[in-house]
Scaffold this motif. Structure first.
Motif, mmCIF file in Angstrom:
data_model
loop_
_atom_site.group_PDB
_atom_site.id
_atom_site.type_symbol
_atom_site.label_atom_id
_atom_site.label_comp_id
_atom_site.label_asym_id
_atom_site.label_seq_id
_atom_site.Cartn_x
_atom_site.Cartn_y
_atom_site.Cartn_z
ATOM 1 N N PRO A 34 0.820 -1.207 0.000
ATOM 2 C CA PRO A 34 0.000 0.000 0.000
ATOM 3 C C PRO A 34 0.862 1.269 0.000
ATOM 4 O O PRO A 34 2.080 1.205 0.172
ATOM 5 N N ASP A 35 0.214 2.416 -0.183
ATOM 6 C CA ASP A 35 0.948 3.681 -0.319
ATOM 7 C C ASP A 35 1.522 4.163 1.009
ATOM 8 O O ASP A 35 2.535 4.865 1.037
ATOM 9 N N VAL A 36 0.834 3.846 2.092
ATOM 10 C CA VAL A 36 1.332 4.209 3.422
ATOM 11 C C VAL A 36 1.278 2.951 4.280
ATOM 12 O O VAL A 36 0.248 2.281 4.330
ATOM 13 N N VAL A 37 2.394 2.624 4.924
ATOM 14 C CA VAL A 37 2.429 1.376 5.700
ATOM 15 C C VAL A 37 2.844 1.661 7.138
ATOM 16 O O VAL A 37 3.734 2.465 7.396
ATOM 17 N N MET A 38 2.164 0.998 8.070
ATOM 18 C CA MET A 38 2.571 1.100 9.462
ATOM 19 C C MET A 38 3.828 0.262 9.621
ATOM 20 O O MET A 38 3.958 -0.799 9.000
#
Lengths: 428, 305
Positions: free
Chosen positions: A83-87
């Motif tokens: 995904p574009d932002v990952v934890m």
């Protein structure tokens, strides 16, 4: 029916099948994370709703990973499908930087004067830095502290939590009791967990290291063995137990079941105790100190994969997740302390008797982050299991571990040609 | 071609060949979804393993380095690999005979005219169709320190250990779970085998005055040989590949006591990201299974009467 028809039909079928594998929904920002608690998941959903209201035209698609987070995320990063932002936990930053799969964020910070990166606890922000570049932003963190049961302390005539190793062992002895008078002990002083992170504070307090400044094995040194020996002795003396000894799933489960009076954990354990063992009283204190004070800090944050299709949109979400507004939402989850100082001040962490202990521990904590092959950590875990579960002698077990991981250059098997980088290794 | 089909199409008709072609096409058409999926996700990767095993294969790099046999050489010096090999061998030697024998006994029992026969058949088969994740979680509870097994033992004055948490008992406990969960499936195979033995053979033997043991030894056992081969082969392959229960229950621990080859392969690939090394170990596992199955075929000889 002509003879070629089935072939054509087959091809159409295959095409349709493969077409279904394509990426749907290409204009939304994809976000992933693990789920630490139901509260956190609900907060994330509220968070996305708020973000979408404030940013019309930037829909977010939340794709949480419910189990084996890093196994799945690593594969996604490697195949360009993340995904574009990952934890991400700060622990993984050195490895991911080396694999070159994260986007450096410094450019965004320079162009975004309203973001205030100086507001972050410097140590937490540094955890996401590598070779001068920033690869992620912290969301929250927790240090390790001592949980103790005040009712059991009262019964044992103890007023204060232990401050030194000697007091720790002595208190554990006084807290180990046969409460129902059947001749067998049913309440122990302390529950240790065999994972490295729960032994590390003792190692660091004893001026020992897991890895040295060059990233080489330091666990063969006497200071490391001494700390483990101290913990192992508490177990052989019958004043400490492993969680499984009392039928508990993990150390805080043993604490919640009132089988032990003391256990070490992070802020996340408070949520667990409130939800699962609501009747067990607890308080928190700084870890008992050895030659010096030390604790471990676990930092969670967000990063943007290098192969994201739209870095600018990803940054919009990232800056909101880790910005002041986002921080105000996260602070309600209680899974961690806010990474921004302004939010910590606002939410009066200093006056919260539970949380302030974790904040104070940050002064002497070091980040949970090693640049080492996962295999080495797994081998270490096996050695710690041998020491704490089977009572294996400490020094020979550690010597054997050193021999096993150093053989054939396996210590850094996937870091050829790179200088090892170990945040927790060299003293800060 | 079967007798029935030959009657329908008629032998030697001029249209016979195109008809057969058309049938083949139709067959491939109907098989194609399965074949495509299998080739894409099973056969393809299976063959690809033999390529990857000779590389330092890292998904994070665009180019992969050819290593020759270096992965195999490294495996020969890897203590964890040998621990996994030893655990797997113990596992196979323990589980395969036990599950085969238990399955045979269960099949013989429910093949008799006992009351509630249908119930017992279903009850023994249920573990085979239950998700292994579910059975693993149930057995984690049974095996835990305050679990069901230790409660039963405590009735006899025995203080049981934490079965999965102890390096001494963990592998044995998981082996017992597998014997329990797979023998129901193999019981059904044996039942089918038992019922394919003509009753007339037993009648003839009885008339000749053969004892029950002689009937079992000389009619049942030879009649079950093909089934036995099937059961033992599948049992060996399944046991060599044991993974899900290990993954769910013990994660290879404690102290690597339950690290099996397939778990070692999984870790090497997906945790340590060394796909070439994992592939090399998989090739060795393949060779072992191939060898053992061939030896086993020599011993059981399914086609021999």
């Amino acid at each position: 029916m002509s003879r070629i028809m089935p072939l054509r039909a087959t091809l159409v079928f295959i095409a349709a099948f493969l077409f279904g594998c394509g990426r749907p929904d290409s204009d939304s920002i994809r976000l992933t994370g693990w789920i630490a608690s139901p509260i956190e998941e609900n907060l994330t959903r509220t968070f996305i709703d708020t973000f979408e209201q404030r940013h019309p035209g930037l829909p977010v698609r939340y794709e949480p990973i419910t189990a084996n987070y890093m196994d799945k995320l690593l594969l996604m990063l490697a195949t360009g499908t993340a995904p574009d932002v990952v934890m991400i936990e700060a622990f993984w930053i050195p490895l991911l930087v080396e694999y070159d799969v994260l986007l450096p964020l410094d450019g965004f910070l320079v162009r975004d004067p309203g973001f205030f990166p100086d507001d972050f606890e410097p140590m937490l922000l540094d955890a996401f830095r590598s070779n001068g570049a920033l690869y992620g932003l912290p969301k929250d963190y927790s240090t390790l502290a001592l949980y103790f049961n005040p009712a059991m302390f009262d019964e044992a005539g103890l007023a204060e939590p232990p401050r030194t190793w000697e007091e720790f062992a002595e208190y554990a002895r006084r807290l180990t009791r046969d409460t129902d008078g059947d001749g067998s002990v049913d309440q122990y002083g302390y529950s240790h967990a065999e994972d490295l992170e729960y032994s590390l504070p003792f190692v660091w307090q004893n001026r020992g290291e897991y890895l040295d400044a060059q990233g080489r094995a330091a666990f063969g040194e006497p200071a490391f063995a001494e700390a483990l020996g101290f913990l192992q002795r508490m177990k052989t003396d019958g004043i400490a137990v492993m969680p499984s000894d009392v039928g508990a799933a993990w150390n805080m489960d043993a604490f919640g079941r009132r089988r032990v009076a003391m256990a070490i954990s992070g802020l996340w354990a408070a949520n667990f105790l409130n939800e699962t063992h609501a009747g067990t009283p607890y308080r928190t204190a700084l870890l008992p100190a050895g030659k010096k004070a030390a604790s471990v800090a676990f930092v969670a944050g967000y990063a943007v994969p290098k192969r994201t299709r739209n870095p600018d949109r990803a940054w919009q979400l990232l800056r909101y997740l880790t910005g002041r507004e986002g921080g105000r939402i996260w602070v309600k989850s209680d899974v961690g302390l806010p990474a921004r100082r302004s939010i910590a001040l606002e939410s009066k962490i200093e006056r919260d008797p539970l949380k302030r202990v974790f904040l104070q521990s940050l002064d002497h904590a070091r980040i949970w982050q090693f640049r080492v092959n996962q295999r080495v950590l797994d081998e270490t875990q096996s050695a710690l299991q041998a020491i704490f579960l089977t009572g294996a002698a400490v020094q020979p077990t550690l010597d054997d571990l050193k021999r096993r991981v150093e053989r054939g250059g396996r210590f850094h098997a996937d870091v050829r040609g790179h200088e090892a980088q170990n945040r927790s290794g060299p003293p800060r | 071609m079967s007798e029935a089909m030959r009657r329908k199409t008629g032998p030697g008709r001029p249209a016979d060949m195109p008809e057969r072609h058309r049938e083949a096409w139709a067959a491939f058409f109907f098989l194609s979804p399965g074949l495509v999926v299998l080739s894409l996700f099973v056969f393809g990767p299976l063959i690809f393993i033999f390529v990857v095993a000779f590389f330092d294969w890292n998904l994070f790099r665009p180019e992969q380095h050819f290593l020759g046999v270096a992965n195999f050489v490294e495996l020969t010096g890897d203590e964890l690999f040998f621990a996994a090999l030893r655990n797997t061998t113990v596992y196979v030697l323990g589980v395969v005979p036990a599950q085969t024998l238990l399955a045979l006994l269960l099949a013989l029992a429910v093949n008799q005219n006992i009351p509630a026969r249908g119930f017992f058949r279903a009850a023994f088969y249920i573990p085979a169709i239950t998700s292994s994740v579910v059975t693993s979680i149930i057995f984690l509870w049974i095996y835990s320190k305050p679990g069901l097994l230790n409660y039963v033992l405590s009735q006899f004055g025995i203080v049981g250990p934490d079965w999965i948490g102890s390096p001494k008992y963990a592998l044995g406990a998981i082996m017992a779970l597998n014997v329990w969960s797979t023998s129901g499936y193999f019981m059904v195979a044996f039942l089918a085998g038992l019922q394919s033995i003509p009753a007339s053979l037993y009648e003839a033997a009885r008339i000749d005055g053969a004892s029950p043991w002689a009937r079992f030894r000389h009619i049942t056992v030879p009649g079950l040989k093909p089934t036995l081969f099937f059961v033992v082969t599948l049992g060996i392959i399944g046991s060599f590949q044991v993974f899900d229960q290990i993954y769910m229950m013990s994660a290879g621990g404690p102290v690597n006591a339950t690290t099996t080859l397939s778990y070692f392969i999984y870790n090497s690939a997906f945790r340590y990201f060394r796909f070439g090394y994992a592939a090399a170990a998989a090739v060795i596992l393949f060779a072992i299974i191939l060898f053992v199955t061939r030896v086993q075929r020599k011993i059981v000889r399914p086609e021999a009467p």
